[in-house]
Design a protein around this motif. Structure first.
Motif, PDB file in Angstrom:
ATOM      1  N   ALA A  49      -7.733  -0.042  -4.479  1.00 22.21           N
ATOM      2  CA  ALA A  49      -8.075   0.735  -3.281  1.00 22.21           C
ATOM      3  C   ALA A  49      -6.938   1.688  -2.931  1.00 22.21           C
ATOM      4  CB  ALA A  49      -8.373  -0.209  -2.115  1.00 22.21           C
ATOM      5  N   ALA A  50      -5.705   1.208  -3.016  1.00 23.33           N
ATOM      6  CA  ALA A  50      -4.554   2.059  -2.717  1.00 23.33           C
ATOM      7  C   ALA A  50      -4.403   3.175  -3.756  1.00 23.33           C
ATOM      8  CB  ALA A  50      -3.286   1.212  -2.657  1.00 23.33           C
TER       9      ALA A  50
ATOM     10  N   GLY B 232      -5.666  -2.537   7.904  1.00 19.02           N
ATOM     11  CA  GLY B 232      -6.315  -3.191   9.044  1.00 19.02           C
ATOM     12  C   GLY B 232      -7.487  -4.063   8.642  1.00 19.02           C
ATOM     13  N   VAL B 233      -8.298  -3.574   7.712  1.00 18.35           N
ATOM     14  CA  VAL B 233      -9.473  -4.342   7.290  1.00 18.35           C
ATOM     15  C   VAL B 233      -9.061  -5.565   6.473  1.00 18.35           C
ATOM     16  CG1 VAL B 233     -11.563  -4.285   5.879  1.00 18.35           C
ATOM     17  CG2 VAL B 233     -11.030  -2.361   7.380  1.00 18.35           C
TER      18      VAL B 233
ATOM     19  N   VAL C  94      -4.430   7.851   7.313  1.00 13.70           N
ATOM     20  CA  VAL C  94      -5.536   7.209   8.034  1.00 13.70           C
ATOM     21  C   VAL C  94      -6.261   6.222   7.113  1.00 13.70           C
ATOM     22  CG1 VAL C  94      -7.794   7.605   9.101  1.00 13.70           C
ATOM     23  CG2 VAL C  94      -5.870   9.098   9.662  1.00 13.70           C
ATOM     24  N   ALA C  95      -6.531   6.627   5.889  1.00 10.07           N
ATOM     25  CA  ALA C  95      -7.213   5.745   4.942  1.00 10.07           C
ATOM     26  C   ALA C  95      -6.365   4.512   4.642  1.00 10.07           C
ATOM     27  CB  ALA C  95      -7.526   6.504   3.650  1.00 10.07           C
ATOM     28  N   ALA C  96      -5.057   4.693   4.508  1.00  8.55           N
ATOM     29  CA  ALA C  96      -4.166   3.565   4.230  1.00  8.55           C
ATOM     30  C   ALA C  96      -4.114   2.601   5.409  1.00  8.55           C
ATOM     31  CB  ALA C  96      -2.762   4.077   3.902  1.00  8.55           C
TER      32      ALA C  96
ATOM     33  N   VAL D 130       0.842  -1.204   0.000  1.00  9.53           N
ATOM     34  CA  VAL D 130       0.000   0.000   0.000  1.00  9.53           C
ATOM     35  C   VAL D 130       0.876   1.254   0.000  1.00  9.53           C
ATOM     36  CG1 VAL D 130      -1.670   1.335   1.353  1.00  9.53           C
ATOM     37  CG2 VAL D 130      -1.953  -1.137   1.110  1.00  9.53           C
ATOM     38  N   GLY D 131       1.952   1.236   0.799  1.00 13.98           N
ATOM     39  CA  GLY D 131       2.844   2.383   0.839  1.00 13.98           C
ATOM     40  C   GLY D 131       3.473   2.677  -0.508  1.00 13.98           C
TER      41      GLY D 131
END
Length: 218
Positions: free
Chosen positions: A134-135, A157-158, A150-152, A53-54
């Motif tokens: 999503a990313a 987490g989900v 926060v979104a990342a 994601v990063g």
């Protein structure tokens, strides 16, 4: 922010449907010292997913993706078509019903449990295929850096819920968690493959439709 989460969270929830990871975590929890090993397994999945994601968010922002809480139309169509193709491949594989990969039965060390979790996430094609759009959605938003972080974090987490959810539930309410996990395992064993195919197809259809709408109205 809410507009962004309205797209990111459904994709994250779809990516969190991972029968293999949930089964692996259940086996680890049942082993001696299972709770400690299960946390290491969850950490391994989170590290790999956080790195992906990063990279996607950082690269997307540096490449100046379209400023909107959405992907552009052509990217919507490309990613959506890829997800529909993946759903078709998964459906064909489901019909052939290949044997499931199982976690090793020998006793694991904490470091091996961490590595096993990292490997499981890195090879979880269906989840990663949903995480990438999503990313990119986060990367193409015009939100402040803090909101993107926060979104990342929510996305990671989900998606990692099958890894940390069982061990957290077991720590808080062992008896209830055992009953719920047993029923969930039975449900996934019967319908997990079909559910994954449907979720991937639904995400692909959503992106294709959105891309077409943006092309027509843009």
């Amino acid at each position: 922010m809410l507009h962004l989460l309205a797209v990111v969270l459904p994709l994250a929830l779809a990516a969190a449907v991972s029968p293999v990871m949930l089964t692996e975590q259940a086996v680890i929890l049942a082993a001696p010292g299972g709770r400690r090993l299960a946390w290491r397994y969850a950490a391994g999945t989170a590290v790999v997913l956080s790195a992906l994601v990063g990279v996607v968010v950082t690269a997307g922002q540096s490449l100046s993706l379209p400023q909107a809480p959405r992907l552009n139309a052509s990217l919507d169509l490309a990613v959506g078509a890829a997800l529909l193709l993946l759903a078709l491949v998964l459906w064909r594989l489901q019909r052939e019903r290949p044997p499931r990969a199982k976690p090793p039965r020998e006793r694991m060390s904490p470091s091996r449990a961490f590595g096993f979790g990292a490997f499981s996430m890195a090879t979880n094609v269906t989840s990663l295929a949903l995480v990438v759009p999503a990313a990119k959605e986060i990367a193409s938003s015009d939100l402040a850096t803090a909101s993107c972080v926060v979104a990342a974090v929510l996305l990671v987490g989900v998606v990692c819920l099958p890894a940390w959810g069982p061990v957290a539930a077991t720590a808080l309410a062992p008896a209830v968690a055992e009953r719920v996990l047993t029923r969930l395992h039975d449900l996934i064993d019967q319908h997990g493959r079909t559910l994954v195919v449907l979720l991937v197809a639904a995400a692909g259809t959503f992106l294709v439709v959105r891309g077409v709408v943006r092309l027509v109205t843009g």
